[in-house]
Design a protein around this motif. Structure first.
Motif, PDB file in Angstrom:
ATOM      1  N   ARG A 168      -8.214  27.358 -21.756  1.00 24.99           N
ATOM      2  CA  ARG A 168      -7.508  26.654 -20.679  1.00 24.99           C
ATOM      3  C   ARG A 168      -7.467  27.477 -19.398  1.00 24.99           C
ATOM      4  NH1 ARG A 168      -1.554  27.444 -20.660  1.00 24.99           N
ATOM      5  NH2 ARG A 168      -1.036  29.200 -21.982  1.00 24.99           N
ATOM      6  N   ARG A 172      -9.180  26.514 -15.757  1.00 23.63           N
ATOM      7  CA  ARG A 172      -8.376  26.547 -14.528  1.00 23.63           C
ATOM      8  C   ARG A 172      -9.060  27.400 -13.460  1.00 23.63           C
ATOM      9  NH1 ARG A 172      -2.857  25.019 -14.851  1.00 23.63           N
ATOM     10  NH2 ARG A 172      -2.336  26.520 -13.221  1.00 23.63           N
ATOM     11  N   ARG A 198     -10.163  18.976 -23.455  1.00 19.07           N
ATOM     12  CA  ARG A 198      -9.580  20.072 -22.684  1.00 19.07           C
ATOM     13  C   ARG A 198     -10.073  20.033 -21.239  1.00 19.07           C
ATOM     14  NH1 ARG A 198     -11.478  25.242 -25.083  1.00 19.07           N
ATOM     15  NH2 ARG A 198     -10.650  24.250 -26.951  1.00 19.07           N
ATOM     16  N   HIS A 202      -7.547  19.556 -17.870  1.00 12.92           N
ATOM     17  CA  HIS A 202      -7.444  20.530 -16.789  1.00 12.92           C
ATOM     18  C   HIS A 202      -8.103  20.051 -15.501  1.00 12.92           C
ATOM     19  CE1 HIS A 202      -6.284  23.011 -20.209  1.00 12.92           C
ATOM     20  NE2 HIS A 202      -5.594  23.701 -19.308  1.00 12.92           N
TER      21      HIS A 202
END
Length: 236
Positions: A168, A172, A198, A202
């Protein structure tokens, strides 16, 4: 009819340690076939290259309205992603390639030079020997596309640190490093529904493309994800 001559055994050309892993890369040749392996696991071969080419050609086709596009490629490999990007981009574009293992760059100018052609000397290209993760963290909105063909995708084989690209926090950071409307392209040896989710979580709009590695009907099928950073809003 005379049967074709078998290519003979694999010949070991060179080896190199992978930094910070204890693992070793091996370059092998069998006739016209070249293979880069970790132990007995094959990372790539020049015979199965269509998906690496598609990673660049699909992403760059979506950047045709950006003549000065700046592309970051994670992993030099055998140069197929780089050459496809150069073929799709205009003269004002720039391509930065991050390669962790110095020997891979040496192979590109040595035993694999015929696969690379003149791509390494193209004025649009910069080769950086180092971790692509550091370049991704080097500043906001630096790249119009980030193309990752690192360690077999999210299910890595060689280096635990590569997981940082796909977790994650890695997503980002990639989101932060891309321009608005920019593209995060990721190569994978196999599907991964959790990773695809995922990407969406994000802030990326996601397309999944499956490509036959050798262009035939019966070759292995690899997975490409293209995550697009929204044009407006933070999307996080």
């Amino acid at each position: 009819m005379i049967p074709p001559t078998p290519p003979g055994p694999w010949v070991h050309l060179d080896s190199s340690p992978i930094p910070e892993t204890g693992a070793t890369l091996h370059l092998l040749r069998q006739g016209d076939a070249y293979s880069i392996q970790v132990g007995s696991n094959e990372l790539m071969t020049n015979l199965d290259r269509r998906s690496e080419q598609a990673l660049a050609s699909i992403a760059c086709a979506r950047l045709r309205d950006r003549p000065r596009a700046r592309i970051l490629i994670g992993g030099l490999g055998m140069g197929f992603t780089l050459r496809a990007a150069l073929a799709a981009l205009g003269p004002e574009a720039r391509v930065v390639v991050a390669e962790l293992v110095p020997a891979v760059v040496a192979w590109a100018r040595g035993p694999l030079a015929h696969l690379f052609g003149d791509s390494l000397d193209d004025p649009r290209v910069e080769i950086v020997v180092g971790d692509v993760n550091r370049l991704i963290q080097s500043g906001p909105e630096r790249f119009d596309a980030i193309l990752l063909d690192v360690d077999n995708g999210p299910s890595g084989m060689t280096r635990r640190e590569n997981d940082r690209l796909y977790d994650r926090w890695g997503l980002r950071r990639a989101h932060y490093a891309l321009t608005r409307g920019g593209i995060l392209g990721i190569w994978s040896g196999k599907p991964d529904r959790r990773f695809k989710a995922r990407l969406r979580l994000h802030g990326f709009a996601v397309d999944e493309v499956r490509v036959r590695a050798n262009g035939g009907a019966d070759g292995p099928r690899h997975v490409l994800w293209f995550g697009i950073r929204p044009e407006a809003g933070i999307g996080m």
